[in-house]
Scaffold this motif. Structure first.
Motif, PDB file in Angstrom:
ATOM      1  N   LEU A 110       0.826  -1.205   0.000  1.00 30.81           N
ATOM      2  CA  LEU A 110       0.000   0.000   0.000  1.00 30.81           C
ATOM      3  C   LEU A 110       0.860   1.254   0.000  1.00 30.81           C
ATOM      4  N   ALA A 111       1.928   1.250   0.783  1.00 30.53           N
ATOM      5  CA  ALA A 111       2.832   2.399   0.814  1.00 30.53           C
ATOM      6  C   ALA A 111       3.481   2.615  -0.557  1.00 30.53           C
ATOM      7  N   VAL A 112       3.917   1.546  -1.189  1.00 35.46           N
ATOM      8  CA  VAL A 112       4.525   1.647  -2.524  1.00 35.46           C
ATOM      9  C   VAL A 112       3.495   2.131  -3.535  1.00 35.46           C
ATOM     10  N   LEU A 113       2.260   1.649  -3.427  1.00 37.79           N
ATOM     11  CA  LEU A 113       1.204   2.053  -4.347  1.00 37.79           C
ATOM     12  C   LEU A 113       0.862   3.534  -4.183  1.00 37.79           C
ATOM     13  N   VAL A 114       0.791   4.005  -2.949  1.00 35.38           N
ATOM     14  CA  VAL A 114       0.525   5.430  -2.705  1.00 35.38           C
ATOM     15  C   VAL A 114       1.656   6.277  -3.276  1.00 35.38           C
ATOM     16  N   ALA A 115       2.884   5.850  -3.058  1.00 35.01           N
ATOM     17  CA  ALA A 115       4.030   6.586  -3.612  1.00 35.01           C
ATOM     18  C   ALA A 115       3.997   6.574  -5.142  1.00 35.01           C
ATOM     19  N   ALA A 116       3.576   5.463  -5.722  1.00 36.95           N
ATOM     20  CA  ALA A 116       3.501   5.367  -7.187  1.00 36.95           C
ATOM     21  C   ALA A 116       2.413   6.285  -7.738  1.00 36.95           C
ATOM     22  N   MET A 117       1.360   6.488  -6.954  1.00 43.01           N
ATOM     23  CA  MET A 117       0.309   7.406  -7.394  1.00 43.01           C
ATOM     24  C   MET A 117       0.797   8.852  -7.357  1.00 43.01           C
ATOM     25  N   ALA A 118       1.703   9.162  -6.427  1.00 41.49           N
ATOM     26  CA  ALA A 118       2.234  10.516  -6.309  1.00 41.49           C
ATOM     27  C   ALA A 118       3.188  10.843  -7.460  1.00 41.49           C
ATOM     28  N   HIS A 119       3.977   9.887  -7.854  1.00 39.92           N
ATOM     29  CA  HIS A 119       4.861  10.072  -9.015  1.00 39.92           C
ATOM     30  C   HIS A 119       5.072   8.718  -9.682  1.00 39.92           C
TER      31      HIS A 119
END
Length: 151
Positions: free
Chosen positions: A77-86
């Motif tokens: 989830l943390a990686v996915l949120v970061a991927a959504m940011a950039h």
């Protein structure tokens, strides 16, 4: 696996999923959910028997992989949120070589549980192809893959 145990596990999982989906549970809804879960449990067992499938592989390895799922989900989830940011620069498709005693069926399901990993293909019983938003192996992937990273 004994039939009664398998049906009880299916029933518990299906009832749990139903209860989590309902905001407030009345006694009638609980009874209906229980009856539906029991029927679904019998149907799931019959379908598994008809397909001729069962658990294969080392149960200890499966238990270690299952234990890694909660951490894999939080990390994913943390990686996915970061991927959504950039846009991630290190997303990749890779062939994951499984350790001896690891069945590709349950390993693929556990690998796909992480939000940042998608199982694309299962070309053999000792290999899974995944698309991951991170370059390094996650907790479940580390539990089921060979240490030498061989392809």
């Amino acid at each position: 696996m004994h039939a009664g145990f398998e049906i009880a596990v299916w029933c518990a999982v299906l009832l749990g999923l139903t209860l989590v989906s309902i905001s407030s549970v009345s006694p009638v809804e609980l009874a209906v959910a229980g009856a539906a879960a029991l029927g679904g449990a019998f149907a799931a067992r019959r379908m598994r028997l008809a397909a001729g499938s069962g658990f294969r592989g080392d149960p200890r390895r499966a238990a270690r992989a299952v234990a890694a799922v909660p951490w894999a989900v939080l990390r994913g989830l943390a990686v996915l949120v970061a991927a959504m940011a950039h846009r991630p620069d290190d997303a990749a498709v890779r062939h994951v070589r499984l350790r001896p005693g690891t069945d590709a069926g349950w390993a693929g399901v556990l690998l796909a549980a992480a939000p940042d990993t998608c199982v694309i293909d299962v070309p053999g019983n000792d290999e899974v192809v995944v698309h991951a938003l991170r370059p390094e192996a996650g907790p479940v992937e580390a539990a089921v893959t060979r240490r030498d990273g061989s392809r």
